[in-house]
Design an enzyme around this catalytic site. Sequence first.
Site, PDB file in Angstrom:
ATOM      1  N   ASP A 177       0.830  -1.200   0.000  1.00 49.89           N
ATOM      2  CA  ASP A 177       0.000   0.000   0.000  1.00 49.89           C
ATOM      3  C   ASP A 177       0.865   1.252   0.000  1.00 49.89           C
ATOM      4  OD1 ASP A 177      -2.925   1.002   0.647  1.00 49.89           O
ATOM      5  OD2 ASP A 177      -1.578   2.173   1.916  1.00 49.89           O
ATOM      6  N   TYR A 183       2.546   9.747   0.078  1.00 53.66           N
ATOM      7  CA  TYR A 183       3.577   9.147   0.937  1.00 53.66           C
ATOM      8  C   TYR A 183       4.987   9.435   0.415  1.00 53.66           C
ATOM      9  CZ  TYR A 183      -0.411   6.342   2.659  1.00 53.66           C
ATOM     10  OH  TYR A 183      -1.618   5.920   3.150  1.00 53.66           O
TER      11      TYR A 183
END
Length: 279
Positions: free
Chosen positions: A46, A51
């Site tokens: 994921d 991120y």
Amino acid sequence: MVEVPQHLLNDGASLPAIGFGTYPMTGGAAVDAVVSALDAGYRLVDTAVNYENEADVGEAIRRSGVPRDEIVVTSKLPGRHHAYADAIASTKESLQRLGLDHLDLHLIHWPNPDRDLYAQAWQALVELQDQGLVRSIGVSNFTAEHLDRIIAETGVTPAVNQIELHPAFPQEQMRRANAERGIRTEAWSPLGKREAPFAEPAVARAAERHGVTPAQVILRWHLQLGTVPIPKSAHADRQRQNLDVFGFELDDDEVAAITALGRPDGRLFSGDPRTHEEL
Ligand SMILES: NC(=O)c1ccc[n+]([C@@H]2O[C@H](COP(=O)([O-])OP(=O)(O)OC[C@H]3O[C@@H](n4cnc5c(N)ncnc54)[C@H](OP(=O)(O)O)[C@@H]3O)[C@@H](O)[C@H]2O)c1
């Protein structure tokens, strides 16, 4: 190596019953963590544009030697890219950073209802799926109202809704809303948002009874709810521990006692915990 069971999604694709979260790891630490997670047997990874570790995840996949088609690579479209053309461009940039020709699962990271562009973002994901750039499409942090709107506007139901879900926030209503629509629930912060409730008697007692760790009890609770946890750990030993959750079973009372912790009369209930920033 652990063989992870699979769920069948509403679009015919398979999703491993547990995955690996990568936030907030970046750079060499993210590469090392994803390589060791793949080595341990995780086959669902994921990541997200926000991120800032898509390139690291791509490098780890190549370095791992695990065949690409065995790995379900998930990324997420950020709120600032919801306008249709931006969503198409953003996804192509994700693929470039990852060094992949397709994503296996792409999610709208947050609905960002104040901007009110999530229906456009969903149209874009439907188009990207038609083009084969994304295999399965889904959402994250969507309420029932958000789900119904995108389904009504496109006729396409998300395969997955990834939501915050842990013993302090068991999400009974949202789990039911997803299930009623044929949507698989993924659980972010599956161990606990701020602090994992490892010392809670309902968790600690079950850990002792089954000879496992409190983290394993919580992850097993997810599996028995049918939700897909994506625990993050930077440590190879914890990654392996978190995957080693298929050799014991909680009884119904143990599952119910953990679910009860986050109900309004439960020991971990803290009002409305949905206080995160929208990304
Ligand atoms: N869609 C969204 O809006 C959203 C939001 C937040 C997160 N996510 C995704 O969900 C993933 C997981 O969420 P999260 O990282 O917030 O929470 P989490 O996976 O529930 O917990 C991670 C924390 O628990 C520790 N930990 C992991 N395994 C452990 C074990 N066996 N024993 C003791 N401690 C353990 C980790 O530390 P160490 O690393 O030191 O082991 C880390 O501090 C993220 O990585 C991200 O991919 C999505």
